[in-house]
Design an enzyme around this catalytic site. Structure first.
Site, PDB file in Angstrom:
ATOM      1  N   HIS C  97       0.840  -1.204   0.000  1.00 14.02           N
ATOM      2  CA  HIS C  97       0.000   0.000   0.000  1.00 14.02           C
ATOM      3  C   HIS C  97       0.873   1.250   0.000  1.00 14.02           C
ATOM      4  N   ASP C 126       6.387  20.991 -27.015  1.00 15.62           N
ATOM      5  CA  ASP C 126       6.326  19.650 -26.412  1.00 15.62           C
ATOM      6  C   ASP C 126       7.357  19.632 -25.301  1.00 15.62           C
ATOM      7  N   TRP C 162       7.188   0.173   3.830  1.00 13.83           N
ATOM      8  CA  TRP C 162       7.665   0.869   2.628  1.00 13.83           C
ATOM      9  C   TRP C 162       9.037   1.485   2.881  1.00 13.83           C
ATOM     10  N   SER C 190      12.978   5.678 -14.161  1.00 17.33           N
ATOM     11  CA  SER C 190      11.878   6.420 -14.768  1.00 17.33           C
ATOM     12  C   SER C 190      11.776   7.825 -14.180  1.00 17.33           C
ATOM     13  N   SER C 191      11.834   7.918 -12.852  1.00 22.97           N
ATOM     14  CA  SER C 191      11.703   9.238 -12.216  1.00 22.97           C
ATOM     15  C   SER C 191      12.844  10.155 -12.602  1.00 22.97           C
ATOM     16  N   HIS C 274      13.162  11.828   3.025  1.00 19.26           N
ATOM     17  CA  HIS C 274      12.534  13.088   3.391  1.00 19.26           C
ATOM     18  C   HIS C 274      12.338  14.007   2.194  1.00 19.26           C
ATOM     19  N   GLU C 276      11.854  13.086  -0.593  1.00 14.82           N
ATOM     20  CA  GLU C 276      10.767  12.420  -1.297  1.00 14.82           C
ATOM     21  C   GLU C 276       9.394  12.936  -0.846  1.00 14.82           C
ATOM     22  N   TYR C 278       8.696  15.823   0.186  1.00 10.94           N
ATOM     23  CA  TYR C 278       8.470  17.145  -0.405  1.00 10.94           C
ATOM     24  C   TYR C 278       8.271  17.044  -1.902  1.00 10.94           C
ATOM     25  N   SER C 289      -1.487  27.045  -5.867  1.00 11.91           N
ATOM     26  CA  SER C 289      -1.153  28.438  -6.172  1.00 11.91           C
ATOM     27  C   SER C 289      -1.712  28.884  -7.510  1.00 11.91           C
ATOM     28  N   HIS C 323      14.986  13.182  11.340  1.00 11.61           N
ATOM     29  CA  HIS C 323      13.827  13.278  12.240  1.00 11.61           C
ATOM     30  C   HIS C 323      12.966  12.022  12.173  1.00 11.61           C
ATOM     31  N   HIS C 324      13.220  11.182  11.191  1.00 15.52           N
ATOM     32  CA  HIS C 324      12.520   9.886  11.168  1.00 15.52           C
ATOM     33  C   HIS C 324      13.235   8.869  12.051  1.00 15.52           C
ATOM     34  N   THR C 349       7.061  27.038   4.895  1.00 15.92           N
ATOM     35  CA  THR C 349       5.757  26.445   4.602  1.00 15.92           C
ATOM     36  C   THR C 349       4.651  27.379   5.074  1.00 15.92           C
ATOM     37  N   LYS C 352       3.879  30.082   2.707  1.00 11.82           N
ATOM     38  CA  LYS C 352       2.988  29.686   1.616  1.00 11.82           C
ATOM     39  C   LYS C 352       1.536  29.734   2.051  1.00 11.82           C
ATOM     40  N   ARG C 471       1.999   1.457  14.917  1.00 11.38           N
ATOM     41  CA  ARG C 471       1.595   1.228  13.537  1.00 11.38           C
ATOM     42  C   ARG C 471       2.075  -0.144  13.072  1.00 11.38           C
TER      43      ARG C 471
HETATM   44  C1  HEA Z   1       0.936   8.305  -0.625  1.00  7.39           C
HETATM   45  C2  HEA Z   1      -0.255   8.317  -0.472  1.00  7.39           C
HETATM   46  C3  HEA Z   1      -1.159   7.483   0.369  1.00  7.39           C
HETATM   47  C4  HEA Z   1      -2.503   7.449   0.179  1.00  7.39           C
HETATM   48  C5  HEA Z   1      -3.300   8.177  -0.888  1.00  7.39           C
HETATM   49  C6  HEA Z   1      -3.028   6.585   1.193  1.00  7.39           C
HETATM   50  C7  HEA Z   1      -4.383   6.286   1.327  1.00  7.39           C
HETATM   51  C8  HEA Z   1      -4.936   5.560   2.359  1.00  7.39           C
HETATM   52  N1  HEA Z   1      -4.254   4.933   3.376  1.00  7.39           N
HETATM   53 FE1  HEA Z   1      -2.243   4.852   3.581  1.00  7.39          FE
HETATM   54  N2  HEA Z   1      -0.250   4.781   3.779  1.00  7.39           N
HETATM   55  C9  HEA Z   1       0.685   5.444   3.024  1.00  7.39           C
HETATM   56  C10 HEA Z   1       0.409   6.326   1.983  1.00  7.39           C
HETATM   57  C11 HEA Z   1      -0.864   6.606   1.494  1.00  7.39           C
HETATM   58  N3  HEA Z   1      -2.026   6.084   1.977  1.00  7.39           N
HETATM   59  C12 HEA Z   1       2.016   5.110   3.442  1.00  7.39           C
HETATM   60  C13 HEA Z   1       3.320   5.631   2.869  1.00  7.39           C
HETATM   61  C14 HEA Z   1       1.866   4.228   4.513  1.00  7.39           C
HETATM   62  C15 HEA Z   1       2.973   3.584   5.354  1.00  7.39           C
HETATM   63  C16 HEA Z   1       3.197   2.179   4.934  1.00  7.39           C
HETATM   64  C17 HEA Z   1       4.131   1.496   5.877  1.00  7.39           C
HETATM   65  O1  HEA Z   1       3.886   1.508   7.085  1.00  7.39           O
HETATM   66  O2  HEA Z   1       5.118   0.959   5.399  1.00  7.39           O
HETATM   67  C18 HEA Z   1       0.437   4.049   4.708  1.00  7.39           C
HETATM   68  C19 HEA Z   1      -0.107   3.244   5.712  1.00  7.39           C
HETATM   69  C20 HEA Z   1      -1.461   3.166   5.989  1.00  7.39           C
HETATM   70  C21 HEA Z   1      -2.004   2.567   7.157  1.00  7.39           C
HETATM   71  C22 HEA Z   1      -1.213   1.980   8.303  1.00  7.39           C
HETATM   72  C23 HEA Z   1      -0.937   0.568   8.085  1.00  7.39           C
HETATM   73  C24 HEA Z   1      -0.145   0.005   9.191  1.00  7.39           C
HETATM   74  O3  HEA Z   1       0.580   0.724   9.862  1.00  7.39           O
HETATM   75  O4  HEA Z   1      -0.265  -1.219   9.381  1.00  7.39           O
HETATM   76  C25 HEA Z   1      -3.373   2.661   7.055  1.00  7.39           C
HETATM   77  C26 HEA Z   1      -4.321   2.155   8.063  1.00  7.39           C
HETATM   78  O5  HEA Z   1      -5.409   2.504   8.112  1.00  7.39           O
HETATM   79  C27 HEA Z   1      -3.660   3.349   5.815  1.00  7.39           C
HETATM   80  C28 HEA Z   1      -4.917   3.648   5.334  1.00  7.39           C
HETATM   81  C29 HEA Z   1      -5.166   4.369   4.182  1.00  7.39           C
HETATM   82  C30 HEA Z   1      -6.500   4.607   3.676  1.00  7.39           C
HETATM   83  C31 HEA Z   1      -7.764   4.121   4.287  1.00  7.39           C
HETATM   84  C32 HEA Z   1      -6.337   5.349   2.536  1.00  7.39           C
HETATM   85  C33 HEA Z   1      -7.451   5.842   1.649  1.00  7.39           C
HETATM   86  O6  HEA Z   1      -7.217   7.169   1.282  1.00  7.39           O
HETATM   87  C34 HEA Z   1      -7.570   4.960   0.462  1.00  7.39           C
HETATM   88  C35 HEA Z   1      -8.777   5.283  -0.313  1.00  7.39           C
HETATM   89  C36 HEA Z   1      -9.244   4.106  -1.098  1.00  7.39           C
HETATM   90  C37 HEA Z   1      -9.361   4.098  -2.412  1.00  7.39           C
HETATM   91  C38 HEA Z   1      -9.027   5.268  -3.215  1.00  7.39           C
HETATM   92  C39 HEA Z   1      -9.775   2.851  -3.093  1.00  7.39           C
HETATM   93  C40 HEA Z   1     -10.942   2.997  -3.991  1.00  7.39           C
HETATM   94  C41 HEA Z   1     -11.343   1.660  -4.448  1.00  7.39           C
HETATM   95  C42 HEA Z   1     -12.520   1.113  -4.240  1.00  7.39           C
HETATM   96  C43 HEA Z   1     -13.603   1.789  -3.528  1.00  7.39           C
HETATM   97  C44 HEA Z   1     -12.742  -0.257  -4.643  1.00  7.39           C
HETATM   98  C45 HEA Z   1     -13.571  -0.336  -5.825  1.00  7.39           C
HETATM   99  C46 HEA Z   1     -13.605  -1.727  -6.141  1.00  7.39           C
HETATM  100  C47 HEA Z   1     -13.235  -2.238  -7.308  1.00  7.39           C
HETATM  101  C48 HEA Z   1     -12.873  -1.405  -8.495  1.00  7.39           C
HETATM  102  C49 HEA Z   1     -13.100  -3.709  -7.394  1.00  7.39           C
HETATM  103  N4  HEA Z   1      -2.473   3.634   5.187  1.00  7.39           N
HETATM  104  C1  HEA Z   2       3.689  15.207   1.665  1.00 14.42           C
HETATM  105  C2  HEA Z   2       4.342  14.667   2.577  1.00 14.42           C
HETATM  106  C3  HEA Z   2       4.824  15.253   3.861  1.00 14.42           C
HETATM  107  C4  HEA Z   2       4.977  16.561   4.260  1.00 14.42           C
HETATM  108  C5  HEA Z   2       4.710  17.810   3.483  1.00 14.42           C
HETATM  109  C6  HEA Z   2       5.471  16.512   5.608  1.00 14.42           C
HETATM  110  C7  HEA Z   2       5.770  17.644   6.344  1.00 14.42           C
HETATM  111  C8  HEA Z   2       6.365  17.622   7.601  1.00 14.42           C
HETATM  112  N1  HEA Z   2       6.668  16.505   8.336  1.00 14.42           N
HETATM  113 FE1  HEA Z   2       6.267  14.593   7.820  1.00 14.42          FE
HETATM  114  N2  HEA Z   2       6.096  12.674   7.197  1.00 14.42           N
HETATM  115  C9  HEA Z   2       5.626  12.251   5.996  1.00 14.42           C
HETATM  116  C10 HEA Z   2       5.192  13.043   4.953  1.00 14.42           C
HETATM  117  C11 HEA Z   2       5.220  14.433   4.983  1.00 14.42           C
HETATM  118  N3  HEA Z   2       5.606  15.215   6.020  1.00 14.42           N
HETATM  119  C12 HEA Z   2       5.619  10.822   5.932  1.00 14.42           C
HETATM  120  C13 HEA Z   2       5.168   9.965   4.752  1.00 14.42           C
HETATM  121  C14 HEA Z   2       6.111  10.370   7.158  1.00 14.42           C
HETATM  122  C15 HEA Z   2       6.237   8.951   7.668  1.00 14.42           C
HETATM  123  C16 HEA Z   2       7.198   8.091   6.979  1.00 14.42           C
HETATM  124  C17 HEA Z   2       7.162   6.713   7.561  1.00 14.42           C
HETATM  125  O1  HEA Z   2       7.753   6.536   8.640  1.00 14.42           O
HETATM  126  O2  HEA Z   2       6.532   5.830   6.971  1.00 14.42           O
HETATM  127  C18 HEA Z   2       6.417  11.573   7.918  1.00 14.42           C
HETATM  128  C19 HEA Z   2       6.970  11.541   9.182  1.00 14.42           C
HETATM  129  C20 HEA Z   2       7.418  12.662   9.854  1.00 14.42           C
HETATM  130  C21 HEA Z   2       8.223  12.607  11.035  1.00 14.42           C
HETATM  131  C22 HEA Z   2       8.756  11.357  11.711  1.00 14.42           C
HETATM  132  C23 HEA Z   2       7.793  10.810  12.664  1.00 14.42           C
HETATM  133  C24 HEA Z   2       8.224   9.535  13.223  1.00 14.42           C
HETATM  134  O3  HEA Z   2       8.318   8.542  12.500  1.00 14.42           O
HETATM  135  O4  HEA Z   2       8.494   9.510  14.419  1.00 14.42           O
HETATM  136  C25 HEA Z   2       8.442  13.912  11.414  1.00 14.42           C
HETATM  137  C26 HEA Z   2       9.245  14.314  12.593  1.00 14.42           C
HETATM  138  O5  HEA Z   2       9.771  15.337  12.668  1.00 14.42           O
HETATM  139  C27 HEA Z   2       7.775  14.757  10.451  1.00 14.42           C
HETATM  140  C28 HEA Z   2       7.775  16.139  10.478  1.00 14.42           C
HETATM  141  C29 HEA Z   2       7.268  16.934   9.468  1.00 14.42           C
HETATM  142  C30 HEA Z   2       7.334  18.398   9.484  1.00 14.42           C
HETATM  143  C31 HEA Z   2       7.887  19.258  10.580  1.00 14.42           C
HETATM  144  C32 HEA Z   2       6.774  18.812   8.305  1.00 14.42           C
HETATM  145  C33 HEA Z   2       6.651  20.248   7.856  1.00 14.42           C
HETATM  146  O6  HEA Z   2       7.064  20.385   6.526  1.00 14.42           O
HETATM  147  C34 HEA Z   2       5.273  20.769   8.018  1.00 14.42           C
HETATM  148  C35 HEA Z   2       5.251  22.274   7.913  1.00 14.42           C
HETATM  149  C36 HEA Z   2       3.870  22.858   7.891  1.00 14.42           C
HETATM  150  C37 HEA Z   2       3.273  23.513   8.898  1.00 14.42           C
HETATM  151  C38 HEA Z   2       3.902  23.669  10.219  1.00 14.42           C
HETATM  152  C39 HEA Z   2       1.887  24.052   8.737  1.00 14.42           C
HETATM  153  C40 HEA Z   2       1.769  25.403   8.110  1.00 14.42           C
HETATM  154  C41 HEA Z   2       2.535  26.455   8.800  1.00 14.42           C
HETATM  155  C42 HEA Z   2       2.018  27.555   9.381  1.00 14.42           C
HETATM  156  C43 HEA Z   2       0.566  27.865   9.349  1.00 14.42           C
HETATM  157  C44 HEA Z   2       3.006  28.492   9.957  1.00 14.42           C
HETATM  158  C45 HEA Z   2       2.937  28.740  11.410  1.00 14.42           C
HETATM  159  C46 HEA Z   2       3.226  27.547  12.204  1.00 14.42           C
HETATM  160  C47 HEA Z   2       4.061  27.463  13.245  1.00 14.42           C
HETATM  161  C48 HEA Z   2       5.166  28.370  13.524  1.00 14.42           C
HETATM  162  C49 HEA Z   2       3.847  26.350  14.203  1.00 14.42           C
HETATM  163  N4  HEA Z   2       7.161  13.972   9.513  1.00 14.42           N
HETATM  164 CU    CU Z   3      10.577  13.695   6.914  1.00 14.71          CU
END
Ligand code: HEA
Ligand code: HEA
Ligand code: CU
Ligand code: CUA
Lengths: 329, 286, 553
Positions: C97, C126, C162, C190-191, C274, C276, C278, C289, C323-324, C349, C352, C471
């Site tokens: 997933h 193009d 993942w 590809s990317s 990380h 990634e 962004y 925007s 931070h991860h 951020t 923005k 999790r």
């Molecule tokens: C990048 C984008 C992304 C998106 C879009 C989503 C979307 C969703 N994610 Fe997830 N998720 C991740 C990225 C994302 N996730 C990542 C990176 C992890 C961490 C993995 C890891 O721990 O390694 C994670 C992990 C994660 C967990 C934790 C699993 C765990 O720790 O064991 C859960 C649990 O609820 C969850 C739930 C969901 C749900 C409910 C949605 C929903 O938004 C999904 C919505 C559903 C659909 C869009 C499906 C539509 C289809 C149908 C309705 C079926 C139709 C039927 C036919 C055609 C046959 N996700």
């Molecule tokens: C699109 C993807 C995305 C984005 C944009 C961010 C944005 C941020 N993330 Fe997140 N992050 C993930 C995707 C993302 N993250 C994913 C996938 C994981 C889990 C990976 C895994 O383990 O599977 C993760 C996990 C993760 C962790 C690790 C948690 C853990 O495993 O223990 C941390 C810890 O620092 C973190 C921090 C942040 C911070 C500080 C930002 C900042 O960039 C956010 C900044 C934005 C704001 C703060 C809001 C707007 C700001 C204002 C309105 C200004 C005023 C605010 C203040 C001064 C407070 N993220």
């Molecule tokens: Cu990060």
């Protein structure tokens, strides 16, 4: 949690303004768009203000972190070793060590019996700690990365194979504290809880003495001759808590990942090979070395059990003394 | 920004054939590694990748020679090649990073120094050293001996550095219209590349068979072969590219103004050369 | 439209008036026959619009596949106890997933939008390297077929999350792991190639008169994203190559016994990982925007500061990776360094977010579907950002790390964040692609059901996380039951609402209310100057522009 409230306040302000614009400045109310698109002063302002807020957050966080990192001058050192999927605790310098495995019965997990109050958060041997003493944890692992976590102590430290991490706590109130492994460590990651029993200091000291005596007794126990019945009985228990996770309660395993022990060449054939694989494990596979995890009696028992259960019926048994002999080599 | 006209190529079969080639190469290699069979698929894939590249580039050469490309197109190629080399640089950065991490952090920790020095409890007999002759666990044996930087590696350094110079001479020749000079110096460069690879082959043989320095020889062996191996692979590719350029110089494909293919090859070669300097310093000398 | 397979776009030369001669296309590629039709059209295409469409369709397919896996996860977690799947399969679902959503759904969706829109927004004929573009796309289906096929292999597919931490992903991994590694290699190539193409296009193919600071923000954010991609995908490739060696050739990079360190893997992974995240949000910022000014009928507030903020986020994203890894036992100085840098990212951020709101302020706002999704994005992304900030505080992260609080955080930034921005972009540009407006009523249903569903799914996860639910577990203690039930219900609501989205797209491709060239009142960028639907070839003659607008001769 203060951070949370700071965020809430910022959120309210920001979304408040947004909501206001959405309501007041909508086209359907005939709003005429303004033409401004820049304002250096306000842009600087909303860069500086968040900076200040962040600075205010960072100061206490730094202090807390420094404190958490200071594991010196501990009164008790516990080495915590993660195994797939149980914890092993060693009281360093005290000669006491044991493993701690999930105690929730399979039937509850498979929904065939009512779930207990501490479903999935109960173990056979909890870690016993004294209150009011600084306890240092040295976490490591025998296989993959685990993470030892007890929320109430604020301790979560990864257990990394080949390396040791430090963490510490000082418990204030006696009681039972529960946590879980917090790093994906394979199939039964969800089934390796941590349970800590905190005792008043005097009680703890008594417990430790008793535990030491027990360890010595079991050592001498290993010297005597055991019968098939007793070994089978003990072996069944050990098998259920330790081995069944992979080889399944019925010994069938889950091929190809986990081999079946029923009729297996090793289990029904060469005794020495059987002892070897259980004591030393097999490098590069999930089959771990159990020499440090189980006592000689348990090892002998579980090997004997495997050779006689599920229709393996070899009738053979191995004495704890033999195992002890081999372990000391 | 634009001046002139921009060529947009027609549909082409090369990309999709390339995808199939890469796919079978990867799948073949996977099956080979995991199940020990289907090496042929991997081989066919590799061959197909090379054929596709040949065909694809032939199209590009045709287009270029028939004057379809203008300065803007040229710039597109330049940006493309430049960023591609940057991506290669980051690929090596990962390996160098691993090397530095192991040397400055992991090994001292295992030996009881630094912030995670408690780790030494697990490895009471271990002493950190670089090159790492005795890995922490006795089940993994380190190299018996390592290579002296001042023999083959030094020779290789000299070879590569001079190849960068000969290549530059060839390039200058091309720019001034001395096709002969360009050809000869380029041929020399290819020759130097081949010499480098030969020496490296000898070195690997030595290391593997006489010094016990193998991929399995602990983290020293691992990083050594990782860095020098991927570098060697790049030298191989670079030499092939230069050889193709040699053919094109001989055929008179390049003009004094338009010879970006040559320049791209030269960039690549200089990059490979620069990586080697890093390697020489941090893998062999220090 | 000309049915030529090859054409030479003739630029009306801006300088010097030397317009190149009109080349007839047939003369260049004699003997290739007419443009292929049917399947072959898509396999051989070099057209950025075709390729953009392919990317978008691929991404939607992956969203559904990854979504179905999410629904498997949520079904298992509906109640405590093991009901539907066994733990080992559950882990494969979690892993797949995450991988599919990140590499298969979100990233290709943005690349698809980039392919479609960047040439249109900068007035280019193009992409700069069209054949390479086709190659980049078609690698993806191969990579993901290979990835999905591992599920059927002996021992199952990847089951280590993942983030595939060694040694669970090396010594203790199923045999299919080598295939998983190769599939990531292919996706990575590809990317990288896609990113190179995008950079070359933006830097080199802008219409005459368009300066960098005239470019629409979507173009800017993608330029910076592409740079991130080229900088970090190779590092991932290096890390998985080292895994491959540890698995197959007995090396010990991630094994202390040979002098390596499992944590080294995490450093390499997150140095990629990380940036990634962004990569998955910067293009979303670009889309928002574009949409917010259009529907506020007011110029984007603080264009320049938006550009600088994007740049600083990108640069800082290289300095925060650990931070991860707060709980892996980093030395104190490292812990502090990464805590501070992570917190600092909130500043650009925030800029923005404030700029978007200042754009809306005193605008003339209307609420068409793209705007609804964009507004929902701003609010919910900010919520995700706040929880990110809470995670950034290292001592607090010890408590939150690897719990559902993290899952809540990243789904808020990814689902109502990145995914909503993609949906907003699709609604915004659908008229340009198909020539018809998306069905208004259905789109609004889609929006409201999605908002409710997404919050019902992910908001309770904050609480289950704070209450201590780790999790990646297939079963949980009883005190988490209520939150999980809510999450599961929400997931089904959200998932099935996406079927509406499918309906809207199909309907819109077939017909509906016709859209003019400029489909939205208030839209100003270059793409709105070409007809709707955009013909296969646009800007063969590059437009002369000034301040980002076409100047008609
Ligand atoms: C990048 C984008 C992304 C998106 C879009 C989503 C979307 C969703 N994610 Fe997830 N998720 C991740 C990225 C994302 N996730 C990542 C990176 C992890 C961490 C993995 C890891 O721990 O390694 C994670 C992990 C994660 C967990 C934790 C699993 C765990 O720790 O064991 C859960 C649990 O609820 C969850 C739930 C969901 C749900 C409910 C949605 C929903 O938004 C999904 C919505 C559903 C659909 C869009 C499906 C539509 C289809 C149908 C309705 C079926 C139709 C039927 C036919 C055609 C046959 N996700
Ligand atoms: C699109 C993807 C995305 C984005 C944009 C961010 C944005 C941020 N993330 Fe997140 N992050 C993930 C995707 C993302 N993250 C994913 C996938 C994981 C889990 C990976 C895994 O383990 O599977 C993760 C996990 C993760 C962790 C690790 C948690 C853990 O495993 O223990 C941390 C810890 O620092 C973190 C921090 C942040 C911070 C500080 C930002 C900042 O960039 C956010 C900044 C934005 C704001 C703060 C809001 C707007 C700001 C204002 C309105 C200004 C005023 C605010 C203040 C001064 C407070 N993220
Ligand atoms: Cu990060
Ligand atoms: Cu042990 Cu998770």
């Amino acid at each position: 949690m203060t951070i949370f409230w700071i965020c809430v306040i910022i959120g309210v302000v920001v979304f408040g303004i947004m909501g206001y614009s959405m309501i007041r400045h909508r086209k359907s109310r005939g709003a005429i768009p303004a033409t401004f698109h820049e304002n250096t002063r306000i842009e600087i302002l909303w860069t500086i203000i968040p900076l200040v807020i962040l600075f205010v957050m960072a100061v206490p966080a730094t202090a807390t972190l420094k404190d958490m990192y200071d594991a010196s001058e501990s009164a008790l050192d516990i080495k915590v070793t993660g195994h797939q999927w149980r914890w092993q605790y060693e009281y360093l310098g005290e000669n006491v060590a044991f493993t701690s495995s999930l105690a929730t019965p399979r039937e509850q997990i498979n929904n065939t019996s009512e779930k207990g109050e501490h479903y999935l958060l109960e173990v056979d041997n909890p870690l016993v700690l004294p209150i009011n003493r600084k306890v240092r944890f040295l976490t490591t692992s025998a296989d993959v990365i685990h993470s030892w976590w007890v929320p109430d102590f604020g301790v979560k430290k990864d257990a990394i194979p080949g390396f040791i991490n430090e963490a510490w706590t000082r418990i204030d109130t006696p009681g039972t504290y529960r946590g879980q492994c917090a790093e994906l460590c394979g199939k039964d990651h969800g089934f390796m809880p941590v349970v800590v029993q905190a005792l008043p200091e005097a009680e703890f000291d008594e417990w430790l003495v008793a535990r030491k005596a027990e360890a010595e007794a079991s050592l001498s126990d290993a010297g005597r001759d055991w019968g098939l019945e007793e070994l089978m009985e003990k072996g069944e228990k050990t098998y259920a808590t330790i081995c069944a996770a992979c080889h399944q309660p019925n010994g069938q395993g889950m091929p190809p990942a986990f081999p079946s022990l029923v009729g297996s060449a090793i289990v029904t054939g060469d005794m020495q090979a059987h002892i070897d694989i259980v004591i030393n494990g097999k490098a590069g596979t999930p089959m771990a070395a159990f020499a440090d995890v189980l006592s000689p009696v348990e090892l002998a028992a579980v090997i004997t059990y495997e050779r006689n259960a599920w229709g393996n019926d070899t009738g053979e048994l191995v004495q704890p003394a033999v195992i002890k002999e081999q372990l000391s080599q | 920004m634009s001046s002139g006209s921009y060529y947009v190529p027609a549909h082409s079969a090369w990309p999709i054939l390339g995808v199939l080639a890469v796919g079978s190469m990867m799948v073949g290699t996977g099956i080979w590694m995991v199940h020990g069979s289907a090496a042929w698929l991997s081989g066919i894939g590799l061959l197909a990748v090379m054929l596709v590249m040949a065909g694809w580039f032939r199209d590009v050469i045709h287009e270029s020679m028939s004057g379809l490309y203008d300065d803007q197109m040229d710039r597109s190629f330049r940006w493309g090649m430049g960023w591609f080399i940057f991506s290669e640089l980051m690929f090596f950065a990962a390996f160098f990073g691993a090397l530095f991490y192991v040397r400055t952090f992991a090994l001292p920790w295992l030996d009881g120094e630094g912030a995670k020095g408690v780790t030494a409890l697990l490895w009471p007999d271990f002493t950190a050293s670089w090159p790492l002759m005795n890995p922490p666990d006795a089940s993994i044996s380190g190299p018996k001996e390592v290579l002296s930087p001042w023999q083959l590696p030094l020779a290789n350094t000299l070879l590569l550095v001079s190849s960068s110079i000969t290549l530059t001479v060839a390039h200058e020749g091309l720019k001034m219209g001395y096709r002969r000079t360009a050809r000869n110096w380029l041929a020399g460069t290819v020759g130097l590349g081949v010499c480098f690879l030969t020496l490296q082959g000898i070195e690997y043989y030595e290391a593997w068979h006489h010094l016990g320095l193998t991929l399995q020889a602990g983290v020293y062996g691992g990083t050594f072969f990782l860095l020098t191996g991927f570098h060697g692979l790049h030298v191989t590719i670079g030499t092939l590219i230069l050889a193709v350029m040699l053919v094109r110089v001989i055929r008179g494909h390049f003009s004094t103004e338009h010879h970006f293919a040559f320049e791209a090859a030269a960039w690549y070669w200089h990059f490979v050369d620069a990586v080697w300097i890093g390697l020489f310093l941090f893998v062999y000398v220090f | 439209m000309a049915s030529d397979k090859s054409h030479k776009a003739v630029l009306q030369a801006s300088e010097g008036g030397t317009s190149g001669g009109e080349y007839s296309s047939a003369s260049q590629h004699a003997g290739h026959g007419a443009a292929p039709r049917g399947m072959m059209r898509w396999l051989l295409t070099t057209n950025h619009k075709d390729i953009g469409t392919l990317y978008l369709i691929f991404s939607l397919t992956m969203l559904f596949i990854g979504g179905i896996m999410a629904l498997v996860i949520r079904t298992e977690l509906f109640q405590p106890g093991l009901q539907m799947v066994q733990p080992e399969f559950f882990n494969q679902m979690t892993t797949m997933h995450g991988l599919i959503m990140v590499f298969g759904a979100i990233m290709p969706a943005f690349t698809g939008l980039a392919n479609w829109m960047i040439p249109l927004q900068i007035g280019a004929p193009d992409m700069a390297l069209p054949r390479l573009n086709n190659f980049s796309f078609w690698l993806l289906p191969v990579a993901f077929l290979l990835l999905l096929s591992t599920l059927l292999m002996e021992g199952g597919g990847p089951n280590f999350g993942w983030t595939f931490y060694a040694p669970l992903s090396t010594t203790y991994a199923p045999p299919s792991t080598s295939f998983f590694i190769f599939s990531l290699h292919i996706a990575g190539i590809s990317s990288i190639l896609g990113a190179i193409n995008i950079i070359a296009t933006i830097l080199n193919l802008r219409a005459p008169g368009m300066r960098m600071m005239d470019m629409p923000l979507f173009v800017w954010t993608w330029l910076i994203t592409a740079f991130l991609l080229i900088a970090v995908m190779p590092v991932l490739a290096g890390a998985i190559t080292m895994m491959l060696f540890d698995i197959n050739f007995g090396t010990s990079y991630f094994n202390a016994a040979g002098g390596g360190d499992p944590v080294l893997f995490q450093h390499l992974f997150w140095f990629f990982g990380h940036p990634e995240v962004y990569i998955m949000i910067l293009p979303a910022f670009g889309i928002v925007s574009a949409i917010v000014p259009t529907f506020s009928r007011k110029r984007l507030f603080g264009y320049a500061s938006m550009v600088y903020a994007t740049g600083s986020i990108a640069i800082m994203s290289f300095l925060v990776w650990a931070h991860h890894m707060f709980a892996v036992g980093l030395p104190l100085v490292a812990e502090l360094f990464f805590m501070y840098t992570t917190m600092l990212i909130a500043v650009p951020t925030g800029v923005k977010v404030f700029n978007w709101i200042a754009t809306m302020f005193r605008g003339s706002i209307s609420f068409e579907p793209p705007m609804l999704f964009a507004i929902a994005f701003i609010v919910q992304f900010t919520i995700g950002g706040f929880s990110g900030l809470m995670l950034a505080i290292a001592p607090a992260d010890f408590q939150y790390h690897d719990t559902y609080f993290v899952v809540a955080h990243f789904h808020y930034v990814l689902v109502p964040g990145a995914l909503f921005a993609i949906l907003a972009g699709v609604y915004y540009w659908l008229p340009k692609w198909t020539g018809f407006y998306p069905h208004e009523g259905l789109s609004k249903w889609h929006f409201w059901l999605s908002v409710v569903g997404v919050n019902l799914t992910f908001f309770p996860m904050h609480f289950s996380g704070l209450a201590g639910m780790p999790r990646r577990i297939p079963d949980y203690a009883l005190q988490f039951a209520d939150f999980n039930m809510l999450s599961s219900l929400g997931a089904f609501l959200f998932g099935f609402s996406q079927l509406l989205f499918l309906v809207v797209i199909i309907k819109c491709a077939r017909g509906g209310v016709r859209a003019p060239a400029c489909a939205w009142e208030g839209a100003v960028d270059l793409e709105w100057s070409v007809p709707s639907p955009a013909p296969l070839h646009t800007f063969e003659v590059p437009p002369q522009t000034r301040d980002g607008q076409i100047v008609r001769p």
